[in-house]
Design a protein around this motif. Sequence first.
Motif, PDB file in Angstrom:
ATOM      1  N   GLY A 155       0.013   8.173 -11.122  1.00  0.00           N
ATOM      2  CA  GLY A 155      -0.320   7.025 -10.281  1.00  0.00           C
ATOM      3  C   GLY A 155      -0.063   5.706 -10.997  1.00  0.00           C
ATOM      4  O   GLY A 155       0.459   5.677 -12.113  1.00  0.00           O
ATOM      5  N   HIS A 156      -0.478   4.615 -10.350  1.00  0.00           N
ATOM      6  CA  HIS A 156      -0.103   3.288 -10.814  1.00  0.00           C
ATOM      7  C   HIS A 156      -0.973   2.217 -10.173  1.00  0.00           C
ATOM      8  O   HIS A 156      -1.484   2.411  -9.065  1.00  0.00           O
ATOM      9  CB  HIS A 156       1.368   3.023 -10.449  1.00  0.00           C
ATOM     10  N   GLY A 157      -1.085   1.083 -10.859  1.00  0.00           N
ATOM     11  CA  GLY A 157      -1.644  -0.094 -10.217  1.00  0.00           C
ATOM     12  C   GLY A 157      -0.728  -0.518  -9.087  1.00  0.00           C
ATOM     13  O   GLY A 157       0.458  -0.189  -9.064  1.00  0.00           O
ATOM     14  N   PHE A 179      -0.353  14.546  -2.975  1.00  0.00           N
ATOM     15  CA  PHE A 179      -1.187  13.703  -2.103  1.00  0.00           C
ATOM     16  C   PHE A 179      -1.464  12.401  -2.830  1.00  0.00           C
ATOM     17  O   PHE A 179      -1.607  12.388  -4.059  1.00  0.00           O
ATOM     18  CB  PHE A 179      -2.520  14.388  -1.773  1.00  0.00           C
ATOM     19  N   GLU A 180      -1.545  11.311  -2.083  1.00  0.00           N
ATOM     20  CA  GLU A 180      -1.747   9.998  -2.701  1.00  0.00           C
ATOM     21  C   GLU A 180      -2.526   9.082  -1.770  1.00  0.00           C
ATOM     22  O   GLU A 180      -2.318   9.108  -0.553  1.00  0.00           O
ATOM     23  CB  GLU A 180      -0.363   9.358  -2.983  1.00  0.00           C
ATOM     24  N   HIS A 181      -3.429   8.288  -2.365  1.00  0.00           N
ATOM     25  CA  HIS A 181      -4.060   7.183  -1.642  1.00  0.00           C
ATOM     26  C   HIS A 181      -4.026   5.938  -2.524  1.00  0.00           C
ATOM     27  O   HIS A 181      -4.047   6.039  -3.758  1.00  0.00           O
ATOM     28  CB  HIS A 181      -5.529   7.479  -1.331  1.00  0.00           C
ATOM     29  N   ALA A 207       0.877  -1.175   0.000  1.00  0.00           N
ATOM     30  CA  ALA A 207       0.000   0.000   0.000  1.00  0.00           C
ATOM     31  C   ALA A 207       0.909   1.218   0.000  1.00  0.00           C
ATOM     32  O   ALA A 207       2.030   1.165   0.526  1.00  0.00           O
ATOM     33  CB  ALA A 207      -0.923   0.003   1.215  1.00  0.00           C
ATOM     34  N   ASP A 208       0.433   2.312  -0.587  1.00  0.00           N
ATOM     35  CA  ASP A 208       1.292   3.465  -0.888  1.00  0.00           C
ATOM     36  C   ASP A 208       0.439   4.730  -0.748  1.00  0.00           C
ATOM     37  O   ASP A 208      -0.662   4.788  -1.299  1.00  0.00           O
ATOM     38  CB  ASP A 208       1.782   3.278  -2.338  1.00  0.00           C
ATOM     39  N   ALA A 209       0.922   5.714   0.023  1.00  0.00           N
ATOM     40  CA  ALA A 209       0.167   6.965   0.167  1.00  0.00           C
ATOM     41  C   ALA A 209       1.119   8.105   0.468  1.00  0.00           C
ATOM     42  O   ALA A 209       2.277   7.878   0.860  1.00  0.00           O
ATOM     43  CB  ALA A 209      -0.882   6.846   1.273  1.00  0.00           C
TER      44      ALA A 209
HETATM   45 CO    CO Z   1       2.779   5.804  -5.632  1.00  0.00          CO
END
Ligand code: CO
Length: 255
Positions: free
Chosen positions: A173-175, A238-240, A110-112
């Motif tokens: 972003g990315h899978g 920002f990332e979720h 997981a990446d945020a």
């Molecule tokens: Co990322």
Amino acid sequence: MVELKSAREIEIMRRAGRVVAEALSATSAAAKPGVSLLELDEIAREVLAKHGANSSFLGYHPHFASTPYPAVICASVNEVVVHGIPDGYRLREGDLLSIDFGAELDGYHADAAITVGVGEITAEDRRLLETTERALQAGISAARPGNKLGDIGAAVSEVARRAGYGMPRDYGGHGIGRRMHEDPSVPNEGKAGRGLRLHPGLVIAIEPMLIAGGKDDCRLASDGWAVVTADGSRAAHFEHTVAITERGPRILTLP
Ligand code: CO
Ligand code: MF3
């Protein structure tokens, strides 16, 4: 190849996502004037150890980088957009700090990321942070079954461009799943109604990066990692990690 995740896999990623949320909350709470970026990295390492999780970043060596990534957080200050390597720099009042963090638990990532102000920040910087977070929320809202990948980029860029901000062209972003970076790539710009159809089980990281100066140009720093705005203006990120479910987007990187 785009791999859809089962409900069981998404539950594992949700657990990894809780570790990510905890590390972001601990490091952002500690991001006060005088604290060094390496001290923040150490705090994030302690969160990983407490949960028996692994870093998604440490030792990661993608094709675009000349050396493996040496830390567990990315700490990107002011004109650094993303991928800042934490060093002895001590935060100063008024800095903008993006903290990006990834955790792997039971084989799934997981990446945020969040961007926070250090002490008091200007109204202009606050607008940049709020707009970037709003661009992320718009992208997340578009991440629902029946929509296409282009709907996400269209939603993100609509918020960013209307506010007059730039966005780096080569990053997005990315899978995510068994690997931190999987197909599909999730651009922050797109045409509504175009691209891959979004099916339940698709899990993606959505990560808008906005540049205050309004231009898109960036350069790579001499360390081969940090992405820096060409005009020296500030950036926010920002990332979720988000799972597309029958009932709509489910954010996996919340506390
Ligand atoms: Co990322
Ligand atoms: N969220 C960032 C990305 O997807 C994380 C980069 S991790 C690093 O690009 F290890 F490559 F730094």
